[in-house]
Design a protein around this motif. Structure first.
Motif: not given
Length: 190
Positions: A24-28, A38-42, A157-159
């Motif tokens: 999932l980290f490879a995706v998110l 808004p952000n790439v997931f750490d 506000k976000v998109n």
């Protein structure tokens, strides 16, 4: 133990587990996949994502499920049903994230269609939604391919601008009947 929820021709959708972190980290965690977020997931956000979905399974009996290739067992993304705030109201939403190298192969559409089928078969919802940033063409193409239609656009506000796609239970039933008719016609021509 993993709980399989949905099986399609090429995919298995199952509950996420903590063992899915790397996949999932490879995706998110991929900036290209997450460019419309808004952000790439750490690492912390991916772990929270997994835990939030495990909680959803316990509370709702649904959430985002791991999307796994049936042939290899490889996890290539997630897709499922969650309750999301869309335009100020909580609505059932079909969401999906597919690893970059697995995009444009129909996996997102196949998974989204299967989740729509599951949701209309197993929940009382009369309409399902999918929403995304207006620039996320891949996401709205997947929604359209899964049978959804654009029902709303609004600034936020976000998109900047959010697009909302939806499919009603009646539209889903009509698509199912049409699919069965096409299948019968094809069989009779053979």
């Amino acid at each position: 133990m993993e709980k399989k929820m949905i099986e399609t021709e090429r995919l298995i959708l199952r509950e996420m587990t903590e063992q899915d972190f790397d996949a999932l980290f490879a995706v998110l965690g991929d900036p290209e996949v997450m460019q419309h977020y808004p952000n790439v997931f750490d690492e912390t956000k991916v772990r929270e994502w997994i835990h939030r979905n495990i909680e959803r399974y316990e509370i709702f009996s649904f959430g985002l499920w791991a999307v796994v290739l049936k042939e290899t067992g490889e996890l290539i993304g997630d897709c499922g049903l969650t309750m999301q705030q869309i335009g100020g109201n909580i609505k059932p939403e079909i969401g999906y994230h597919i690893r970059k190298d697995m995009q444009r192969k129909g996996y997102g559409t196949e998974a989204a269609k299967a989740v729509i089928d599951w949701a209309f078969t197993n929940t009382p919802f009369q309409i399902l939604y999918s929403y995304m940033k207006h620039t996320n063409a891949g996401s709205y193409r997947t929604a359209i391919s899964a049978g959804m239609k654009l029902v709303e656009e609004f600034p936020d506000k976000v998109n900047g601008i959010t697009k909302v796609y939806a499919i009603t239970r009646e539209e889903w039933i009509a698509l199912k009947k049409e699919s069965i008719l096409c299948s019968v016609e094809t069989q009779s021509q053979l």
